[in-house]
Scaffold this active site. Structure first.
Site, PDB file in Angstrom:
ATOM      1  N   ASP A  31       0.828  -1.212   0.000  1.00 26.53           N
ATOM      2  CA  ASP A  31       0.000   0.000   0.000  1.00 26.53           C
ATOM      3  C   ASP A  31       0.860   1.259   0.000  1.00 26.53           C
ATOM      4  O   ASP A  31       1.965   1.263   0.547  1.00 26.53           O
ATOM      5  CB  ASP A  31      -0.897  -0.029   1.250  1.00 26.53           C
ATOM      6  N   GLY A  34       0.014   5.470  -4.402  1.00 29.63           N
ATOM      7  CA  GLY A  34      -0.600   6.749  -4.783  1.00 29.63           C
ATOM      8  C   GLY A  34       0.014   7.902  -4.004  1.00 29.63           C
ATOM      9  O   GLY A  34       0.343   8.951  -4.575  1.00 29.63           O
ATOM     10  N   HIS A  48       2.411   3.308  -9.061  1.00 31.04           N
ATOM     11  CA  HIS A  48       2.203   1.878  -9.345  1.00 31.04           C
ATOM     12  C   HIS A  48       3.378   1.310 -10.150  1.00 31.04           C
ATOM     13  O   HIS A  48       3.810   0.184  -9.926  1.00 31.04           O
ATOM     14  CB  HIS A  48       0.896   1.670 -10.117  1.00 31.04           C
ATOM     15  N   ASN A  79     -11.087  -2.461  -5.282  1.00 31.81           N
ATOM     16  CA  ASN A  79     -10.320  -1.509  -6.100  1.00 31.81           C
ATOM     17  C   ASN A  79     -10.993  -1.164  -7.434  1.00 31.81           C
ATOM     18  O   ASN A  79     -10.608  -0.206  -8.096  1.00 31.81           O
ATOM     19  CB  ASN A  79      -8.883  -2.017  -6.350  1.00 31.81           C
ATOM     20  N   TRP A  80     -12.041  -1.911  -7.826  1.00 31.46           N
ATOM     21  CA  TRP A  80     -12.792  -1.546  -9.039  1.00 31.46           C
ATOM     22  C   TRP A  80     -13.441  -0.188  -8.868  1.00 31.46           C
ATOM     23  O   TRP A  80     -13.815   0.454  -9.853  1.00 31.46           O
ATOM     24  CB  TRP A  80     -13.877  -2.578  -9.353  1.00 31.46           C
TER      25      TRP A  80
HETATM   26  C1  IPE Z   1      -5.430  -2.735  -0.233  1.00 32.28           C
HETATM   27  O1  IPE Z   1      -5.066  -1.410  -0.392  1.00 32.28           O
HETATM   28  C2  IPE Z   1      -5.461  -3.416  -1.562  1.00 32.28           C
HETATM   29  C3  IPE Z   1      -4.173  -3.616  -2.209  1.00 32.28           C
HETATM   30  C4  IPE Z   1      -3.005  -3.316  -1.714  1.00 32.28           C
HETATM   31  C5  IPE Z   1      -4.235  -4.222  -3.499  1.00 32.28           C
HETATM   32  P1  IPE Z   1      -6.160  -0.261  -0.539  1.00 32.28           P
HETATM   33  O2  IPE Z   1      -5.412   1.023  -0.642  1.00 32.28           O
HETATM   34  O3  IPE Z   1      -7.104  -0.582  -1.618  1.00 32.28           O
HETATM   35  O4  IPE Z   1      -6.930  -0.379   0.846  1.00 32.28           O
HETATM   36  P2  IPE Z   1      -7.782   0.694   1.649  1.00 32.28           P
HETATM   37  O5  IPE Z   1      -8.799   1.240   0.709  1.00 32.28           O
HETATM   38  O6  IPE Z   1      -6.833   1.754   2.097  1.00 32.28           O
HETATM   39  O7  IPE Z   1      -8.350  -0.066   2.792  1.00 32.28           O
HETATM   40  C1  IPE Z   2      -1.550   0.210  -3.357  1.00 33.48           C
HETATM   41  O1  IPE Z   2      -1.298   1.570  -3.400  1.00 33.48           O
HETATM   42  C2  IPE Z   2      -1.675  -0.383  -4.743  1.00 33.48           C
HETATM   43  C3  IPE Z   2      -3.026  -0.842  -5.102  1.00 33.48           C
HETATM   44  C4  IPE Z   2      -4.091  -0.828  -4.352  1.00 33.48           C
HETATM   45  C5  IPE Z   2      -3.158  -1.358  -6.446  1.00 33.48           C
HETATM   46  P1  IPE Z   2      -2.506   2.606  -3.407  1.00 33.48           P
HETATM   47  O2  IPE Z   2      -2.877   2.864  -4.821  1.00 33.48           O
HETATM   48  O3  IPE Z   2      -3.597   2.142  -2.526  1.00 33.48           O
HETATM   49  O4  IPE Z   2      -1.809   3.904  -2.798  1.00 33.48           O
HETATM   50  P2  IPE Z   2      -2.438   4.917  -1.753  1.00 33.48           P
HETATM   51  O5  IPE Z   2      -2.932   4.104  -0.596  1.00 33.48           O
HETATM   52  O6  IPE Z   2      -3.544   5.620  -2.444  1.00 33.48           O
HETATM   53  O7  IPE Z   2      -1.306   5.796  -1.386  1.00 33.48           O
HETATM   54 MG    MG Z   3      -4.035   2.389  -0.580  1.00 34.94          MG
END
Ligand code: IPE
Ligand code: IPE
Ligand code: MG
Length: 251
Positions: A31, A34, A48, A79-80
């Protein structure tokens, strides 16, 4: 995948330092990609892309150190709900990674598997996934599980449905259903539960990851964002794990 000797600074004796009581199965919630990008004024997809580089390094660490199973959370069923452009980019990134890294992974005897509802993914990605699983099926150096379109609750629902079907068909008695049998109906049926779960980026939740399998897993949270995670950070997590007292409810 770049399996040349790592160019990152190696902590002296890192391998011997962590070889004692190594977790057999490590799961990771990757995680923070972003936020990593945002901090640099870049679009989220740049995070990513960087995160994908980190996966390669961490898989490499596992093979170097002798960790037998690595399970990473790449895309959740939730994530969708992200913007279409980000979802599309992720799907393309997964596909591209499979195309470019498969040969090297196969050479390194990595057995790759995907956990999740794969039928909902783009057909071209599904093709690459099936190819990767078929090519590496006999490899035994490390089992690399990638959770894509994975949700822990959905996984349990699916197991329940499959079990009920067996009961209805007269192939199974309800009283034969126990923990071991349920485990056999999960995506992870071939591997033991994770010993260690790592979640990066300072978030302290499971986000629907491996809900059944994590019942007795040691959990390690770090503020480091996934895109900044590396060999040294990983070794710190392992050392922390090695200092834990795993009790499994006993004294
Ligand atoms: C969990 O991260 C899913 C993955 C790492 C693929 P998210 O960023 O989607 O989780 P939340 O929304 O913070 O719980
Ligand atoms: C985890 O990083 C990757 C996926 C869920 C694919 P994030 O995309 O959730 O990054 P943040 O949490 O928004 O920083
Ligand atoms: Mg995240």
């Amino acid at each position: 995948m770049n399996y040349e000797p790592s160019t990152t600074t190696l902590i002296p004796n890192l391998k011997s330092k962590i070889s004692n009581r190594l977790p057999q199965h490590v799961a990771i919630i990757m995680d923070g990609n972003g936020r990593w990008a945002k901090k640099r004024g870049l679009p989220r997809i740049a995070g990513h892309r960087q995160g994908a580089e980190v996966i390669k390094e961490i898989l490499r660490c596992c093979t170097d150190w002798g960790i037998k199973v690595l399970t990473v959370y790449a895309f959740s069923t939730e994530n969708w709900g992200r913007p279409t452009a980000e979802v599309d980019f992720l799907m393309l990134l997964f596909e591209r990674l499979l195309r470019t890294e498969l040969e090297e992974m196969h050479r390194e005897k990595v057995c790759i598997r995907f956990l999740g509802e794969l039928e909902a993914l783009p057909p071209s990605l599904q093709r690459e996934m099936r190819r990767a699983m078929a090519v590496t099926a006999q490899n035994q150096a490390i089992y690399f599980n990638v959770a894509i379109n994975y949700g822990g609750r959905k996984e349990i629902v699916r197991a329940c449905r499959d079990l009920v079907e067996k009961v209805q068909q007269g192939e199974l008695l309800p009283e034969a259903i126990d923990e071991g049998l349920i485990q056999q109906f999960l995506y992870t049926k071939e591997v033991a539960d994770p010993d260690l779960l790592i979640r990066t980026s300072g978030q302290m939740r499971l986000s629907n990851f491996l809900l059944w399998q994590l019942a007795y897993t040691e959990i390690y949270f770090t503020d480091t964002l996934w895109s900044d995670f590396n060999r040294e950070e990983f070794s710190r997590a392992i050392e922390d794990y090695q200092g834990r007292d795993r009790r499994f409810g006993k004294v």
